[in-house]
Design a protein around this motif. Structure first.
Motif, short mmCIF file in Angstrom:
data_model
loop_
_atom_site.label_atom_id
_atom_site.label_comp_id
_atom_site.label_asym_id
_atom_site.label_seq_id
_atom_site.Cartn_x
_atom_site.Cartn_y
_atom_site.Cartn_z
N GLU A 359 0.84 -1.20 0.00
CA GLU A 359 0.00 0.00 0.00
C GLU A 359 0.87 1.26 0.00
OE1 GLU A 359 -2.54 -2.95 0.13
OE2 GLU A 359 -1.14 -2.77 1.81
N VAL A 360 1.96 1.23 0.76
CA VAL A 360 2.88 2.38 0.83
C VAL A 360 4.29 1.86 0.53
CG1 VAL A 360 1.46 3.68 2.44
CG2 VAL A 360 3.20 2.13 3.33
N ASP A 557 14.11 -2.15 -15.02
CA ASP A 557 13.00 -2.06 -15.97
C ASP A 557 11.91 -1.12 -15.46
OD1 ASP A 557 11.49 -3.21 -18.42
OD2 ASP A 557 10.09 -3.57 -16.77
N ALA A 558 11.65 -1.16 -14.15
CA ALA A 558 10.63 -0.26 -13.58
C ALA A 558 10.97 1.19 -13.87
CB ALA A 558 10.51 -0.49 -12.08
N ILE A 559 12.25 1.53 -13.72
CA ILE A 559 12.67 2.92 -13.88
C ILE A 559 12.74 3.32 -15.35
CG2 ILE A 559 14.63 4.48 -13.55
CD1 ILE A 559 15.12 2.99 -10.89
N PHE A 560 13.39 2.48 -16.16
CA PHE A 560 13.64 2.87 -17.55
C PHE A 560 12.62 2.30 -18.53
CE2 PHE A 560 17.77 3.18 -15.42
CZ PHE A 560 18.13 4.46 -15.77
N GLY A 561 11.76 1.39 -18.07
CA GLY A 561 10.77 0.80 -18.96
C GLY A 561 9.34 1.11 -18.60
N GLU A 562 9.05 1.18 -17.30
CA GLU A 562 7.67 1.35 -16.84
C GLU A 562 7.38 2.75 -16.32
OE1 GLU A 562 6.00 -2.08 -14.56
OE2 GLU A 562 8.07 -2.77 -14.55
N LEU A 567 12.40 5.60 -6.07
CA LEU A 567 13.17 4.43 -5.64
C LEU A 567 12.32 3.44 -4.85
CD1 LEU A 567 16.55 6.05 -4.52
CD2 LEU A 567 15.99 4.96 -6.69
N GLY A 568 11.48 3.95 -3.95
CA GLY A 568 10.64 3.05 -3.15
C GLY A 568 9.65 2.29 -3.99
N ARG A 569 9.00 2.97 -4.92
CA ARG A 569 8.03 2.30 -5.80
C ARG A 569 8.73 1.32 -6.73
NH1 ARG A 569 4.03 5.57 -9.34
NH2 ARG A 569 3.44 3.40 -9.80
N ALA A 570 9.88 1.71 -7.28
CA ALA A 570 10.58 0.83 -8.21
C ALA A 570 11.06 -0.44 -7.50
CB ALA A 570 11.75 1.56 -8.84
N ASP A 603 13.94 10.13 -7.04
CA ASP A 603 14.03 9.45 -8.33
C ASP A 603 15.31 9.87 -9.04
OD1 ASP A 603 13.45 11.57 -10.55
OD2 ASP A 603 11.89 11.94 -9.04
N PHE A 604 15.61 9.18 -10.14
CA PHE A 604 16.85 9.41 -10.88
C PHE A 604 16.78 10.60 -11.84
CE2 PHE A 604 18.02 4.62 -10.68
CZ PHE A 604 18.52 4.79 -9.42
#
Length: 814
Positions: A359-360, A557-562, A567-570, A603-604
């Protein structure tokens, strides 16, 4: 005819399997108010390729963009993961999969077995993938079912069914492979009024938007109701820390709030407990009442405790892993059976799996004092406020893992550059057209062993992203030890993702802070954030399909693809993208142990230019002083190039520094004080920052010479069986760690020899202390008695007197 008959038998087996699965899901409800969800998938003809593993040749089966899946030693076959949003307030009655007619690919195939994951800290184990004898000798079909139910997991009150489909089937005994060009899945649910309303459902647009990225079948979202909820003031980030550190975290909260991330700081006193269960309940309340999205745990494990989750690797190892995932996944208790093992696969609601969808999104600042908080904030915010070209630099670091066959970390890391479709699934990587990507691989280095000095030089020259696979330990990572991490001098901060063992074990059972903590909070250099393993990392010998590699690929992939850039979400997305493999035990191990040591909102890609503040003048103040005395120092505030207010930090030369002082306007005087506890020569310098954490150079030093402490041995007294000495602090400052000794030594009778050493924490100026021997003094003859006193860094003071020992009485000659 024989082949047709075998297909009929197969379909009968699969039908029985489906019926058994469906019957197990039938609820007690009436089924009058049901919903049927159908979804049809098409699959292209699989490609079968020869592959050599060790000295054996196997067949690798690939179909479309489907990941290969299998437990160690089982045939490695493609599967299709599906995430299906279930209607509101319903239970699953049954799941059915209807396939098209199967198409044979032929006989005689020996399908590649799934590799064994090996702890990366084991350097001499050779585990070439081997066939599970029982599995490859069965006359039946493998896997024998068309689908597998992984589980039902909640995301912010929405219920998501995770299933995997098996479009390729295999007869190990005959080596026949066949596949289904089409499969239709049907999920039947029943409305069930006995199900309580999920207390994590918020009916927020942002929740719905994130849900769209998490499910394949979304249409049932319309069944979730509109709510009228009473909430308090909305926040996006919750920082949980202690009363003593709350003030230190306020600059971070102010920064985030100013950038549109409203931040709330609460302490364990607000929670009312240090129990992880109570902390999680507090986070759940803040999630519902303040609509938080992120949590930063502001303390090391002895400050804000971690929940230890029990897990087994499946290879004989079990452990309790510190898992901050526990604070992000808010459904259920993680201990349904109430035993001493939290996080077992049956510890979710009603004995199902624990909650694995967050959730968080959680990160941790492993700080223990205000200096470490300052370091963390300086690097976190300083990272955002830079547009330096170093942001375009990435470094891939790979070590030699195992031999026979040679297995290289560099081969793993190569899959993170631009992207990879290895092992049946596609992930995007760090784009080489946007980044200058450097490599440091044992595989390519002369002698196959790059030196740590090479990496240290590259870090000190400033690099943005570091990805690593190699051998590690709590105090060792990327061939560096803790002392190397503390000695880094980079002024632009890096992010590191390491698959190595134990280097992220912030709860280190050996008692010292792990190297990832030293990278992130111990100094003003190093990393602004690290993602690392708390215990074993896992890789596969002779393959790049290691368990940790699956998570690492999905993170990139989360960062560069999605476009999941925080950082926490990725980090959490990399786990949920591997949730379909959670029943492979080593995957659960990694799911639990991979933690983010850093701010989860960063984030990056979000960076702001800022100019460097002017270098402050040298500080002024006392240049000669005494241990234990408080002295005042000051500096005049600079005019900032951009007109910002400025903040100042004094460095005292003894490893300590002031907190950031400010804000100040130009020409205002900045005053602060310091006490030295050890005599010596010190250089006092000061540094300036602006509101955006742009850093100045260090000022010229102010040399300070500290002497003392000063002691006087007032008297040495004898008595019955003992000797005592009265010692006075004759200086003007407090003496700390005061070491006292008394030595009684016979002049002719060498049998008389007593030494007593004691230490007291402090002695105030003008105060006296009594030291005495702690062993009985017996004998006859003349002795010399020497009393001595000292404090670290200071002069040793001593006094010697003559005395006589008359059996049990000591007579001092004054």
């Amino acid at each position: 005819m024989k082949n047709k008959m075998s297909k009929k038998i197969l379909l009968a087996i699969l039908t029985f399997c489906l019926l058994a699965t469906s019957l197990s899901a039938v609820p007690n409800g009436t089924g009058d108010d049901s919903t049927i969800i159908t979804y049809t998938l098409s699959f292209g003809r699989p490609a079968v390729e020869k592959t050599t593993i060790g000295k054996s040749i196997f067949d690798t089966v690939r179909i479309d963009d489907l990941p290969e899946n299998g437990a160690y030693g089982e045939p490695l076959l493609p599967i299709k993961e599906l995430r299906i949003l279930l209607p509101y307030h319903t239970k699953v009655r049954c799941i059915d999969v209807t396939p098209s007619e199967p198409i044979s690919l032929g006989l005689g195939y020996i399908v590649e077995p799934a590799p064994k994951d090996i702890p990366l800290s084991i350097e001499d184990e050779n585990q070439i993938p081997l066939q599970h004898e029982g599995m490859y000798n069965i006359s039946g079909v493998f896997p024998g079912c068309l689908f597998e139910t992984i589980g039902i997991y909640g995301f912010r009150g929405y219920q998501i069914l995770y299933v995997t489909l098996h479009p390729v089937q295999y007869y190990p005994f005959t080596g026949e492979l066949f596949y289904y060009p089409e499969m239709m899945i049907t999920v039947t649910t029943d409305k069930d009024s006995t199900i309580p309303i999920n207390n994590l459902y918020r009916d927020r647009e942002n929740d719905l938007n994130q849900l769209r990225g998490k499910v394949d079948i979304f249409k049932e979202s319309t069944t979730y109701p509109s709510l009228q909820r009473e909430t308090y003031e909305d926040y996006e980030l919750l920082i949980i820390t202690t009363d003593s550190l709350k003030t230190s975290f306020e600059p971070l909260a102010e920064y985030h709030t100013s950038q549109g991330v409203p931040t709330l700081i609460m302490t364990l006193s607000d929670v009312g407990s240090t129990d992880p269960e109570d902390i999680r309940s507090f986070i759940r309340d803040a999630y519902m009442n303040q609509n938080i999205e992120y949590v930063l745990l502001g303390g090391d494990s002895d400050v804000v405790p971690a929940r230890l989750l029990w897990v087994t690797s499946g290879y004989g190892d079990s452990a309790e892993l510190p898992a901050d995932l526990y604070y992000g996944c808010l459904d259920g208790t993680f201990n349904y059976d109430g035993d001493d093992r939290w996080g077992e696969p049956s510890d979710g609601e009603n004995g199902e799996d624990v909650d694995l969808v967050a959730e968080v999104y959680v990160g941790r600042a492993c700080v223990g004092d205000s200096v470490e908080v300052d370091n963390f904030i300086q690097k976190t915010v300083g990272y955002v406020y830079t547009d330096d070209p170093y942001l375009e630099k990435a470094l891939m670091v790979g070590e030699f893992l195992w031999d026979d066959p040679d297995t290289w970390g560099g081969d793993y890391m190569d899959e993170l550059i631009n992207g990879s479709s290895a092992h049946g699934y596609t992930t995007l990587g760090i784009p080489s057209n946007n980044y200058t990507i450097d490599t440091l691989y044992d595989r390519d280095w002369p002698g196959n062993d790059w030196p740590k000095e090479e990496l240290i030089t590259r870090i000190n020259d400033n690099v943005h992203l570091i990805n690593h696979l190699g051998h590690s330990w709590y105090d060792y990572n990327m061939k560096m030890y803790i002392a190397d991490a503390d000695a880094l001098t980079n002024t632009k901060y890096f992010f590191a993702y390491s698959q190595g063992c134990d280097n992220g074990g912030f709860d280190n059972p050996l008692g010292y802070d792990c190297i990832a903590e030293h990278f992130t909070v111990k100094t003003e250099h190093g990393a602004f954030a690290v993602i690392a393993n708390a215990r074993y990392g896992f890789g596969a010998s002779g393959s790049t399909d290691g368990a940790n590699q699956r998570y690492h690929r999905e993170f990139i992939d989360a960062i560069f693809g999605e476009d999941i850039i925080q950082l926490g979400r990725a980090n959490q997305d990399s786990k949920e993208d591997n949730l379909y493999r959670i029943n492979i035990k080593v995957m659960r191990w990694c799911y639990y142990e991979i933690n983010l040591l850093g701010d989860p909102t960063i984030d990056f890609f979000t960076h702001y230019p800022t100019s460097q503040p002017n270098t402050p003048e040298a500080p002024s103040g006392q240049t000669h002083g005494e241990v234990g005395v408080e002295y005042t120092y000051n500096v005049h505030a600079n005019a900032d190039p951009e007109g910002d207010v400025t903040y100042y930090k004094f460095y005292w030369g003894d490893g300590e520094s002031s907190p950031w002082l400010g804000p100040y306007h130009p020409s205002e005087t900045v005053n602060t004080t310091h006490v030295w506890n050890i005599a010596g020569n010190y250089d006092v310098v000061v540094k300036c920052r602006d509101s955006y954490w742009g850093m100045s150079n260090v000022s010229d030093p102010l040399p300070v010479y500290i002497t003392g402490p000063f002691f006087e041995i007032i008297s040495i007294s004898g008595g019955l069986l003992k000797v005592s000495a009265e010692i006075k602090n004759s200086g003007t400052g407090v003496a700390t760690n005061v070491k006292r000794s008394i030595t009684v030594e016979g002049v002719r009778n060498k049998r008389i020899f007593v030494v007593t050493n004691t230490t007291i924490d402090l002695l105030e100026a003008g105060q006296t202390t009594i030291a005495q021997t702690d062993k009985p003094i017996l004998g006859f003859g003349k002795v010399k008695i020497t009393a001595a006193v000292s404090s670290p860094g200071g002069q040793k003071f001593s006094k010697t007197v003559d005395a006589y020992v008359l059996f049990c009485f000591v007579l001092v000659m004054q």
